[in-house]
Design an enzyme around this catalytic site. Structure first.
Site, PDB file in Angstrom:
ATOM      1  N   ASP A  58       9.281   1.342   4.813  1.00  0.00           N
ATOM      2  CA  ASP A  58       9.151  -0.124   4.720  1.00  0.00           C
ATOM      3  C   ASP A  58      10.172  -0.871   5.590  1.00  0.00           C
ATOM      4  O   ASP A  58      10.807  -1.835   5.127  1.00  0.00           O
ATOM      5  CB  ASP A  58       9.347  -0.607   3.258  1.00  0.00           C
ATOM      6  CG  ASP A  58       8.671   0.296   2.230  1.00  0.00           C
ATOM      7  OD1 ASP A  58       7.610   0.854   2.542  1.00  0.00           O
ATOM      8  OD2 ASP A  58       9.215   0.428   1.118  1.00  0.00           O
ATOM      9  N   GLU A  86      -0.674  -4.268   0.388  1.00  0.00           N
ATOM     10  CA  GLU A  86       0.750  -4.605   0.214  1.00  0.00           C
ATOM     11  C   GLU A  86       1.392  -4.806   1.592  1.00  0.00           C
ATOM     12  O   GLU A  86       0.706  -4.802   2.604  1.00  0.00           O
ATOM     13  CB  GLU A  86       1.459  -3.471  -0.542  1.00  0.00           C
ATOM     14  CG  GLU A  86       1.342  -2.124   0.165  1.00  0.00           C
ATOM     15  CD  GLU A  86       1.689  -0.932  -0.712  1.00  0.00           C
ATOM     16  OE1 GLU A  86       1.813  -1.074  -1.932  1.00  0.00           O
ATOM     17  OE2 GLU A  86       1.838   0.168  -0.139  1.00  0.00           O
TER      18      GLU A  86
HETATM   19  O1  FUB Z   1       8.599   2.206  -0.644  1.00  0.00           O
HETATM   20  C1  FUB Z   1       8.162   1.671  -1.849  1.00  0.00           C
HETATM   21  C2  FUB Z   1       6.797   1.101  -1.754  1.00  0.00           C
HETATM   22  O2  FUB Z   1       5.959   1.967  -0.998  1.00  0.00           O
HETATM   23  C3  FUB Z   1       6.689  -0.196  -1.026  1.00  0.00           C
HETATM   24  O3  FUB Z   1       7.118  -1.308  -1.700  1.00  0.00           O
HETATM   25  C4  FUB Z   1       5.250  -0.171  -0.744  1.00  0.00           C
HETATM   26  O4  FUB Z   1       4.834  -1.149   0.149  1.00  0.00           O
HETATM   27  C5  FUB Z   1       5.084   1.228  -0.215  1.00  0.00           C
HETATM   28  O5  FUB Z   1       5.443   1.322   1.141  1.00  0.00           O
END
Ligand code: FUB
Length: 333
Positions: A45, A215
């Site tokens: 991320d 997301e």
């Molecule tokens: O790394 C934790 C979670 O995994 C993130 O918040 C999501 O977007 C995914 O990448």
């Protein structure tokens, strides 16, 4: 004992050769490309920023949720050589964070640096956690809790309060775009980042979820248009990917145009949850993202990578070619 001529000569040759061997530092300076991953370790991320003529990367530490209690950052003058800054934020600086410290978004305002994060992976409105913000005098931290509590601690419009992205519009207004569980909201941030304020129509949490959204939202402006990008698929699997839309306002409407980042069977799987860098004053763009090496299936074995991002003549983003080489040196003025 007196050394013979030939012994002296031999010594000279050995010493000369030793001096001619470049040091480890010199070898590192000779690196021609960043390589992918850009740094060692499991990270995901990534948020990419430019602060004070340096590139900065702020990733999630990719490990089991209970081990995600800190974040490291990385800085570079040229995108090729990176310096690690350990634990720029951790649970000692933000007391309500227990676990799952995710997806930083960092912004500079009036000489202070603000690091927004998701924490605790809340599943309902009675759990403590959500999106928080920490502040520091320096990009390398240490970042300390700005509010003493989360900024958003409720699930609104069915969006899990995680994966926030901070976008500053040309009029100086800061927005936060966020959301997991397939739903995305945009909110107006107060000028001092202590909360959110309603829009002119009285709504505080505006839903802007485009088709396919899962997301990891990202927003930037180019040639007067608002580019909205997000991740699709499941982050634990190989088909995680990035898609985008273009709108005339930060609120859209956003119609999905297509996928621009995804796995490549010869390079890596699960390429997603990205951010972008635009070299100031140019139309040069980079995409920073995480992916999973072909040898790995563990969900958390994600690495941070960088590649070039290009637009076509109509302003559409071209599909990104993910590479093992990464990018060449790009110093900032
Ligand atoms: O790394 C934790 C979670 O995994 C993130 O918040 C999501 O977007 C995914 O990448």
């Amino acid at each position: 004992m007196k050394k013979s001529i030939s012994q002296k000569l031999l010594l000279k040759i050995i010493l000369g050769a030793a001096l001619a061997v470049p040091s480890v530092t010199a070898l590192a300076q000779d690196k021609k490309t960043s390589g992918n991953p850009v740094v060692e370790g499991w990270y995901a991320d990534p948020e990419a920023k430019i602060f004070d003529h340096q590139y900065w990367l702020y990733p999630t530490y990719s490990a089991k949720y209970n081990e995600q209690v800190f974040m490291d950052a990385f800085s570079s003058p040229d995108l090729v050589h990176w310096t690690k800054h350990s634990h720029v934020v951790d649970t000692s600086g933000v007391k309500w964070v227990r676990r799952a410290l995710w997806a930083p978004a960092v912004t500079e305002k009036d000489g202070k640096y603000y690091l927004f994060f998701g924490a605790n992976d809340i599943q309902n409105n009675s759990e403590k956690g959500g999106i928080g913000v920490a502040v520091s005098d320096k990009p390398e931290g240490p970042f300390k809790d700005h509010l003493g509590k989360p900024l958003i601690d409720q699930i609104i419009n069915k969006a899990q309060p995680i994966d926030q992205f901070v976008f500053k519009d040309d009029n100086g207004q800061y927005y936060m775009i966020y959301g997991g569980w397939g739903q995305c909201n945009i909110v107006k941030l107060k000028n001092d980042f202590t909360g959110v304020i309603p829009f002119e129509d009285g709504i505080t949490y505006k839903k802007i979820t485009p088709e396919g959204y899962v997301e990891g939202p990202v927003m930037f402006k180019r040639n007067g248009k608002y580019y909205f990008m997000w991740s699709e698929g499941g982050w634990t699997g190989p088909d995680y990917r990035v898609a985008y839309a273009i709108g005339n306002t930060p609120f859209g409407p956003f119609k999905r145009i297509g996928t621009i980042l995804k796995q490549d069977a010869t390079i890596a799987t699960g390429a997603g949850h990205h951010s972008v860098i635009n070299v100031p004053g140019t139309d040069e763009w980079y995409i920073v993202y995480h992916r999973r090496p072909l040898t790995e299936t563990d969900a958390n074995h994600r690495v941070m990578c960088i590649d070039k991002m290009y637009f076509d003549a109509d302003g559409n983003i071209k599909p990104v070619k993910i590479t093992n080489e990464g990018v060449t040196s790009r110093m900032l003025k």
